[in-house]
Motif scaffolding. Structure first.
Motif, PDB file in Angstrom:
ATOM      1  N   LEU A   1     -32.485   6.244 -31.450  1.00  0.00           N
ATOM      2  CA  LEU A   1     -32.077   4.925 -30.962  1.00  0.00           C
ATOM      3  C   LEU A   1     -32.156   4.812 -29.440  1.00  0.00           C
ATOM      4  O   LEU A   1     -32.676   3.830 -28.911  1.00  0.00           O
ATOM      5  CB  LEU A   1     -30.657   4.608 -31.449  1.00  0.00           C
ATOM      6  CG  LEU A   1     -30.168   3.191 -31.136  1.00  0.00           C
ATOM      7  CD1 LEU A   1     -31.084   2.143 -31.769  1.00  0.00           C
ATOM      8  CD2 LEU A   1     -28.733   3.011 -31.624  1.00  0.00           C
ATOM      9  N   GLU A   2     -31.671   5.815 -28.740  1.00  0.00           N
ATOM     10  CA  GLU A   2     -31.659   5.745 -27.269  1.00  0.00           C
ATOM     11  C   GLU A   2     -33.072   5.654 -26.700  1.00  0.00           C
ATOM     12  O   GLU A   2     -33.368   4.796 -25.860  1.00  0.00           O
ATOM     13  CB  GLU A   2     -30.946   6.972 -26.685  1.00  0.00           C
ATOM     14  CG  GLU A   2     -30.777   6.892 -25.172  1.00  0.00           C
ATOM     15  CD  GLU A   2     -30.049   8.098 -24.596  1.00  0.00           C
ATOM     16  OE1 GLU A   2     -30.169   8.308 -23.367  1.00  0.00           O
ATOM     17  OE2 GLU A   2     -29.376   8.827 -25.353  1.00  0.00           O
ATOM     18  N   VAL A   3     -33.979   6.508 -27.177  1.00  0.00           N
ATOM     19  CA  VAL A   3     -35.339   6.500 -26.614  1.00  0.00           C
ATOM     20  C   VAL A   3     -36.146   5.289 -27.080  1.00  0.00           C
ATOM     21  O   VAL A   3     -37.060   4.855 -26.392  1.00  0.00           O
ATOM     22  CB  VAL A   3     -36.125   7.798 -26.918  1.00  0.00           C
ATOM     23  CG1 VAL A   3     -35.551   8.964 -26.153  1.00  0.00           C
ATOM     24  CG2 VAL A   3     -36.193   8.093 -28.395  1.00  0.00           C
ATOM     25  N   SER A   4     -35.791   4.750 -28.248  1.00  0.00           N
ATOM     26  CA  SER A   4     -36.548   3.594 -28.738  1.00  0.00           C
ATOM     27  C   SER A   4     -36.164   2.315 -27.996  1.00  0.00           C
ATOM     28  O   SER A   4     -36.921   1.349 -27.982  1.00  0.00           O
ATOM     29  CB  SER A   4     -36.334   3.400 -30.239  1.00  0.00           C
ATOM     30  OG  SER A   4     -35.030   2.952 -30.513  1.00  0.00           O
TER      31      SER A   4
ATOM     32  N   TYR B   1     -47.253  -3.279 -28.279  1.00  0.00           N
ATOM     33  CA  TYR B   1     -48.426  -3.466 -29.138  1.00  0.00           C
ATOM     34  C   TYR B   1     -48.131  -3.171 -30.615  1.00  0.00           C
ATOM     35  O   TYR B   1     -49.049  -3.117 -31.422  1.00  0.00           O
ATOM     36  CB  TYR B   1     -49.566  -2.567 -28.655  1.00  0.00           C
ATOM     37  CG  TYR B   1     -50.066  -2.944 -27.269  1.00  0.00           C
ATOM     38  CD1 TYR B   1     -50.886  -4.054 -27.082  1.00  0.00           C
ATOM     39  CD2 TYR B   1     -49.705  -2.198 -26.152  1.00  0.00           C
ATOM     40  CE1 TYR B   1     -51.333  -4.406 -25.816  1.00  0.00           C
ATOM     41  CE2 TYR B   1     -50.153  -2.551 -24.881  1.00  0.00           C
ATOM     42  CZ  TYR B   1     -50.966  -3.646 -24.726  1.00  0.00           C
ATOM     43  OH  TYR B   1     -51.406  -3.997 -23.473  1.00  0.00           O
ATOM     44  N   ALA B   2     -46.875  -2.988 -30.955  1.00  0.00           N
ATOM     45  CA  ALA B   2     -46.518  -2.628 -32.329  1.00  0.00           C
ATOM     46  C   ALA B   2     -46.279  -3.864 -33.191  1.00  0.00           C
ATOM     47  O   ALA B   2     -45.742  -4.862 -32.716  1.00  0.00           O
ATOM     48  CB  ALA B   2     -45.265  -1.751 -32.320  1.00  0.00           C
ATOM     49  N   LEU B   3     -46.661  -3.756 -34.454  1.00  0.00           N
ATOM     50  CA  LEU B   3     -46.438  -4.852 -35.395  1.00  0.00           C
ATOM     51  C   LEU B   3     -45.019  -4.792 -35.971  1.00  0.00           C
ATOM     52  O   LEU B   3     -44.396  -5.803 -36.235  1.00  0.00           O
ATOM     53  CB  LEU B   3     -47.471  -4.784 -36.522  1.00  0.00           C
ATOM     54  CG  LEU B   3     -47.660  -6.041 -37.381  1.00  0.00           C
ATOM     55  CD1 LEU B   3     -47.949  -7.267 -36.518  1.00  0.00           C
ATOM     56  CD2 LEU B   3     -48.781  -5.825 -38.379  1.00  0.00           C
ATOM     57  N   THR B   4     -44.514  -3.559 -36.168  1.00  0.00           N
ATOM     58  CA  THR B   4     -43.124  -3.348 -36.581  1.00  0.00           C
ATOM     59  C   THR B   4     -42.414  -2.635 -35.449  1.00  0.00           C
ATOM     60  O   THR B   4     -42.901  -1.616 -34.962  1.00  0.00           O
ATOM     61  CB  THR B   4     -43.057  -2.484 -37.861  1.00  0.00           C
ATOM     62  OG1 THR B   4     -43.894  -3.064 -38.857  1.00  0.00           O
ATOM     63  CG2 THR B   4     -41.648  -2.402 -38.383  1.00  0.00           C
ATOM     64  N   ARG B   5     -41.251  -3.141 -35.036  1.00  0.00           N
ATOM     65  CA  ARG B   5     -40.603  -2.636 -33.829  1.00  0.00           C
ATOM     66  C   ARG B   5     -39.275  -1.958 -34.122  1.00  0.00           C
ATOM     67  O   ARG B   5     -38.570  -2.329 -35.043  1.00  0.00           O
ATOM     68  CB  ARG B   5     -40.408  -3.780 -32.831  1.00  0.00           C
ATOM     69  CG  ARG B   5     -41.741  -4.430 -32.484  1.00  0.00           C
ATOM     70  CD  ARG B   5     -41.676  -5.421 -31.363  1.00  0.00           C
ATOM     71  NE  ARG B   5     -43.043  -5.814 -31.002  1.00  0.00           N
ATOM     72  CZ  ARG B   5     -43.356  -6.500 -29.936  1.00  0.00           C
ATOM     73  NH1 ARG B   5     -42.431  -6.908 -29.104  1.00  0.00           N
ATOM     74  NH2 ARG B   5     -44.618  -6.795 -29.683  1.00  0.00           N
ATOM     75  N   GLY B   6     -38.961  -0.981 -33.284  1.00  0.00           N
ATOM     76  CA  GLY B   6     -37.681  -0.285 -33.391  1.00  0.00           C
ATOM     77  C   GLY B   6     -36.853  -0.487 -32.145  1.00  0.00           C
ATOM     78  O   GLY B   6     -36.284   0.453 -31.595  1.00  0.00           O
ATOM     79  N   ASP B   7     -36.798  -1.741 -31.675  1.00  0.00           N
ATOM     80  CA  ASP B   7     -36.195  -2.018 -30.365  1.00  0.00           C
ATOM     81  C   ASP B   7     -34.688  -2.285 -30.414  1.00  0.00           C
ATOM     82  O   ASP B   7     -34.083  -2.623 -29.406  1.00  0.00           O
ATOM     83  CB  ASP B   7     -36.922  -3.193 -29.688  1.00  0.00           C
ATOM     84  CG  ASP B   7     -37.027  -4.406 -30.602  1.00  0.00           C
ATOM     85  OD1 ASP B   7     -36.599  -4.337 -31.764  1.00  0.00           O
ATOM     86  OD2 ASP B   7     -37.545  -5.432 -30.128  1.00  0.00           O
TER      87      ASP B   7
ATOM     88  N   LEU C   1     -34.909  -0.427 -35.877  1.00  0.00           N
ATOM     89  CA  LEU C   1     -35.308   0.980 -35.973  1.00  0.00           C
ATOM     90  C   LEU C   1     -35.028   1.523 -37.375  1.00  0.00           C
ATOM     91  O   LEU C   1     -35.850   2.254 -37.932  1.00  0.00           O
ATOM     92  CB  LEU C   1     -34.568   1.812 -34.921  1.00  0.00           C
ATOM     93  CG  LEU C   1     -34.913   3.302 -34.891  1.00  0.00           C
ATOM     94  CD1 LEU C   1     -36.388   3.528 -34.567  1.00  0.00           C
ATOM     95  CD2 LEU C   1     -34.026   4.039 -33.879  1.00  0.00           C
ATOM     96  N   ALA C   2     -33.895   1.144 -37.949  1.00  0.00           N
ATOM     97  CA  ALA C   2     -33.565   1.576 -39.315  1.00  0.00           C
ATOM     98  C   ALA C   2     -34.618   1.062 -40.298  1.00  0.00           C
ATOM     99  O   ALA C   2     -35.056   1.794 -41.196  1.00  0.00           O
ATOM    100  CB  ALA C   2     -32.173   1.078 -39.705  1.00  0.00           C
ATOM    101  N   TYR C   3     -35.045  -0.181 -40.110  1.00  0.00           N
ATOM    102  CA  TYR C   3     -36.069  -0.766 -40.978  1.00  0.00           C
ATOM    103  C   TYR C   3     -37.408  -0.056 -40.776  1.00  0.00           C
ATOM    104  O   TYR C   3     -38.127   0.242 -41.744  1.00  0.00           O
ATOM    105  CB  TYR C   3     -36.194  -2.261 -40.680  1.00  0.00           C
ATOM    106  CG  TYR C   3     -37.227  -2.981 -41.521  1.00  0.00           C
ATOM    107  CD1 TYR C   3     -37.082  -3.090 -42.894  1.00  0.00           C
ATOM    108  CD2 TYR C   3     -38.361  -3.546 -40.927  1.00  0.00           C
ATOM    109  CE1 TYR C   3     -38.033  -3.741 -43.676  1.00  0.00           C
ATOM    110  CE2 TYR C   3     -39.318  -4.205 -41.694  1.00  0.00           C
ATOM    111  CZ  TYR C   3     -39.147  -4.296 -43.065  1.00  0.00           C
ATOM    112  OH  TYR C   3     -40.093  -4.947 -43.823  1.00  0.00           O
ATOM    113  N   TYR C   4     -37.751   0.224 -39.518  1.00  0.00           N
ATOM    114  CA  TYR C   4     -38.987   0.937 -39.177  1.00  0.00           C
ATOM    115  C   TYR C   4     -39.030   2.289 -39.892  1.00  0.00           C
ATOM    116  O   TYR C   4     -40.047   2.667 -40.484  1.00  0.00           O
ATOM    117  CB  TYR C   4     -39.038   1.123 -37.657  1.00  0.00           C
ATOM    118  CG  TYR C   4     -40.255   1.839 -37.114  1.00  0.00           C
ATOM    119  CD1 TYR C   4     -41.389   1.135 -36.732  1.00  0.00           C
ATOM    120  CD2 TYR C   4     -40.258   3.226 -36.956  1.00  0.00           C
ATOM    121  CE1 TYR C   4     -42.502   1.784 -36.213  1.00  0.00           C
ATOM    122  CE2 TYR C   4     -41.364   3.884 -36.442  1.00  0.00           C
ATOM    123  CZ  TYR C   4     -42.486   3.156 -36.068  1.00  0.00           C
ATOM    124  OH  TYR C   4     -43.584   3.800 -35.561  1.00  0.00           O
TER     125      TYR C   4
END
Length: 201
Positions: A32-35, A45-51, A56-59
């Motif tokens: 989580l911290e690094v994302s 440029y990502a289609l699915t994001r972990g922001d 992130l849980a969904y990713y």
């Protein structure tokens, strides 16, 4: 015809600098911290994001579902020097019948970019793909505007094959992206890419 790959569940790849182990659901806390530390750059440029935590849980859930289906194998990346988790990467579009796979979905927190970590990861992943799995071709794709990613791929020995125009959607936009295709072949790995990459580690 696609034959799914049965990865052992405990694939661990490591050298003196990095350890890659299978991604798991609880890694939301580790990543989580690094994302989120530079999310606009990490996920541009990502289609699915972990922001954020929910995304992130969904990713991770999507990645684990693909692993269940044996079409992908996602890893979490641990940086031994700092003692911290750095990001994630994976094999995907695995096709044993054709002896091909793609390597991608790679992202690192901002503190781990430009440190040499990526080259160590790619060496371990490519060595595993060609020397353990017996792949004939490893493919890489990126948004054709993603200069940093393209430069990183070229620096490990990838050759540009071409661009798929108007190839796929982009996140939150009706604009579609052009995808650049790069690859490394088995013969190239053993002839030059392996030694050249090893020399940069």
């Amino acid at each position: 015809m696609s034959i799914h790959l049965n990865f052992p569940e405990n694939v661990i790849l490591e050298d003196n600098l990095v350890l890659l182990r299978p991604l798991q659901e609880s890694d939301v806390e580790n990543l989580l911290e690094v994302s989120c530390d530079d999310s606009s750059s990490t996920w541009k440029y990502a289609l699915t994001r972990g922001d954020n935590k929910e995304n992130l849980a969904y990713y991770i859930q999507l990645a684990l579902k693909a692993r269940e289906n044996k079409t992908e194998f996602p890893f979490i990346v641990f940086d031994k020097k700092s003692g911290k988790y750095a990001g994630s990467t994976r094999f995907y579009d695995i096709n044993l019948a054709f002896k091909t796979l793609q390597l991608g979905y790679t992202w690192y927190g901002k503190d781990f970019r430009g440190t040499g970590l990526n080259k160590h990861c790619k060496f371990l992943l490519l060595q595993f793909a060609f020397e353990t799995l017996g792949m004939e071709r490893v493919e890489f794709r990126a948004d054709n505007n993603n200069e940093r990613s393209i430069a990183a791929m070229k620096s490990i020995g990838c050759k540009v094959e071409g661009v798929l125009r108007n190839h796929m959607p982009t996140f939150g936009s009706e604009v579609r992206r052009d995808s650049i295709i790069l690859s490394i072949l088995r013969s190239e790995w053993f002839d030059e890419v392996k030694d050249n990459l090893k020399a940069k580690l």
